[in-house]
Design a protein around this motif. Structure first.
Motif, PDB file in Angstrom:
ATOM      1  N   THR A  34      -6.626   5.438  -2.648  1.00  0.00           N
ATOM      2  CA  THR A  34      -7.840   5.917  -2.429  1.00  0.00           C
ATOM      3  C   THR A  34      -7.733   7.406  -2.411  1.00  0.00           C
ATOM      4  O   THR A  34      -8.790   8.110  -1.751  1.00  0.00           O
ATOM      5  CB  THR A  34      -8.253   5.593  -1.000  1.00  0.00           C
ATOM      6  OG1 THR A  34      -7.169   5.890   0.245  1.00  0.00           O
ATOM      7  CG2 THR A  34      -8.419   3.864  -0.695  1.00  0.00           C
ATOM      8  N   ASP A  77      -3.097   9.907   6.026  1.00  0.00           N
ATOM      9  CA  ASP A  77      -2.887   8.433   6.440  1.00  0.00           C
ATOM     10  C   ASP A  77      -2.291   8.421   8.014  1.00  0.00           C
ATOM     11  O   ASP A  77      -1.489   8.946   8.417  1.00  0.00           O
ATOM     12  CB  ASP A  77      -2.246   7.455   5.691  1.00  0.00           C
ATOM     13  CG  ASP A  77      -2.877   6.753   4.396  1.00  0.00           C
ATOM     14  OD1 ASP A  77      -4.025   6.985   4.534  1.00  0.00           O
ATOM     15  OD2 ASP A  77      -2.231   6.059   3.726  1.00  0.00           O
ATOM     16  N   HIS A 108      -2.655  -2.616  -3.078  1.00  0.00           N
ATOM     17  CA  HIS A 108      -3.981  -2.091  -2.741  1.00  0.00           C
ATOM     18  C   HIS A 108      -4.069  -0.835  -3.779  1.00  0.00           C
ATOM     19  O   HIS A 108      -3.129   0.220  -3.684  1.00  0.00           O
ATOM     20  CB  HIS A 108      -4.044  -1.544  -1.441  1.00  0.00           C
ATOM     21  CG  HIS A 108      -5.514  -1.262  -0.856  1.00  0.00           C
ATOM     22  ND1 HIS A 108      -5.994  -0.129  -1.374  1.00  0.00           N
ATOM     23  CD2 HIS A 108      -6.481  -2.098  -0.459  1.00  0.00           C
ATOM     24  CE1 HIS A 108      -7.299  -0.230  -0.528  1.00  0.00           C
ATOM     25  NE2 HIS A 108      -7.446  -1.318  -0.203  1.00  0.00           N
ATOM     26  N   GLU A 154      -4.348   3.280   8.973  1.00  0.00           N
ATOM     27  CA  GLU A 154      -5.040   2.791   7.714  1.00  0.00           C
ATOM     28  C   GLU A 154      -4.062   2.415   6.782  1.00  0.00           C
ATOM     29  O   GLU A 154      -4.486   1.564   5.869  1.00  0.00           O
ATOM     30  CB  GLU A 154      -5.429   4.373   7.414  1.00  0.00           C
ATOM     31  CG  GLU A 154      -6.759   5.042   8.271  1.00  0.00           C
ATOM     32  CD  GLU A 154      -6.886   6.370   7.981  1.00  0.00           C
ATOM     33  OE1 GLU A 154      -8.153   6.720   8.143  1.00  0.00           O
ATOM     34  OE2 GLU A 154      -5.980   7.246   7.454  1.00  0.00           O
ATOM     35  N   VAL A 191     -11.251   3.129  -7.028  1.00  0.00           N
ATOM     36  CA  VAL A 191     -10.926   1.846  -6.752  1.00  0.00           C
ATOM     37  C   VAL A 191     -11.422   1.107  -7.822  1.00  0.00           C
ATOM     38  O   VAL A 191     -12.772   0.946  -8.206  1.00  0.00           O
ATOM     39  CB  VAL A 191     -11.431   1.293  -5.333  1.00  0.00           C
ATOM     40  CG1 VAL A 191     -10.976  -0.057  -5.183  1.00  0.00           C
ATOM     41  CG2 VAL A 191     -10.989   2.254  -4.567  1.00  0.00           C
ATOM     42  N   ALA A 210       1.121  -1.177  -0.132  1.00  0.00           N
ATOM     43  CA  ALA A 210       0.189   0.052   0.018  1.00  0.00           C
ATOM     44  C   ALA A 210       0.786   1.079  -0.146  1.00  0.00           C
ATOM     45  O   ALA A 210       2.015   1.189   0.664  1.00  0.00           O
ATOM     46  CB  ALA A 210      -0.939  -0.025   1.110  1.00  0.00           C
ATOM     47  N   ARG A 261      -4.917  -5.844   3.663  1.00  0.00           N
ATOM     48  CA  ARG A 261      -6.035  -6.274   2.634  1.00  0.00           C
ATOM     49  C   ARG A 261      -5.188  -6.717   1.281  1.00  0.00           C
ATOM     50  O   ARG A 261      -5.722  -7.686   0.792  1.00  0.00           O
ATOM     51  CB  ARG A 261      -7.002  -5.178   2.437  1.00  0.00           C
ATOM     52  CG  ARG A 261      -7.904  -4.990   3.677  1.00  0.00           C
ATOM     53  CD  ARG A 261      -8.742  -3.860   3.196  1.00  0.00           C
ATOM     54  NE  ARG A 261      -9.808  -3.804   4.111  1.00  0.00           N
ATOM     55  CZ  ARG A 261     -10.602  -2.736   4.615  1.00  0.00           C
ATOM     56  NH1 ARG A 261     -10.826  -1.638   3.754  1.00  0.00           N
ATOM     57  NH2 ARG A 261     -11.631  -2.842   5.607  1.00  0.00           N
ATOM     58  N   ARG A 267      -4.734  -1.257   4.554  1.00  0.00           N
ATOM     59  CA  ARG A 267      -4.791  -1.409   3.164  1.00  0.00           C
ATOM     60  C   ARG A 267      -3.532  -2.300   2.786  1.00  0.00           C
ATOM     61  O   ARG A 267      -3.668  -3.346   2.007  1.00  0.00           O
ATOM     62  CB  ARG A 267      -4.365  -0.025   2.418  1.00  0.00           C
ATOM     63  CG  ARG A 267      -5.706   0.809   2.668  1.00  0.00           C
ATOM     64  CD  ARG A 267      -5.625   2.001   1.592  1.00  0.00           C
ATOM     65  NE  ARG A 267      -4.331   2.744   1.494  1.00  0.00           N
ATOM     66  CZ  ARG A 267      -4.007   3.702   2.303  1.00  0.00           C
ATOM     67  NH1 ARG A 267      -4.687   4.136   3.333  1.00  0.00           N
ATOM     68  NH2 ARG A 267      -2.710   4.309   2.067  1.00  0.00           N
TER      69      ARG A 267
END
Length: 70
Positions: free
Chosen positions: A54, A24, A51, A28, A60, A18, A35, A32
């Motif tokens: 954003t 951020d 990722h 956060e 996205v 990420a 994930r 990311r």
């Protein structure tokens, strides 16, 4: 013939990436990356997943659907 090199165990690696974005929090950014890591694991061995951003003005991709985990 006989090899003098030791037999090494197999090693695979999954990576989630990420990019830090303005505003951020550390949590956060880690969320990311986490994930993305789970996306890489779901895709198989030796995978890297990034990722999507954003940041405002960036969307996205519709196929991005990380599986939630416990």
């Amino acid at each position: 013939g006989n090899s003098i090199a030791p037999i090494l165990p197999s090693l695979t690696m999954s990576v989630g990436v990420a990019v830090i974005e303005a505003g951020d929090t550390p949590a956060e950014l880690i969320l990311r990356a986490d994930r993305a890591l789970y996306q890489a694991k779901a895709a198989g061995k030796n995978c890297v997943r990034v990722h999507p951003s954003t940041a405002p003005g960036r969307t996205v991709p519709p196929d991005w659907s990380p599986k939630e985990h416990a």
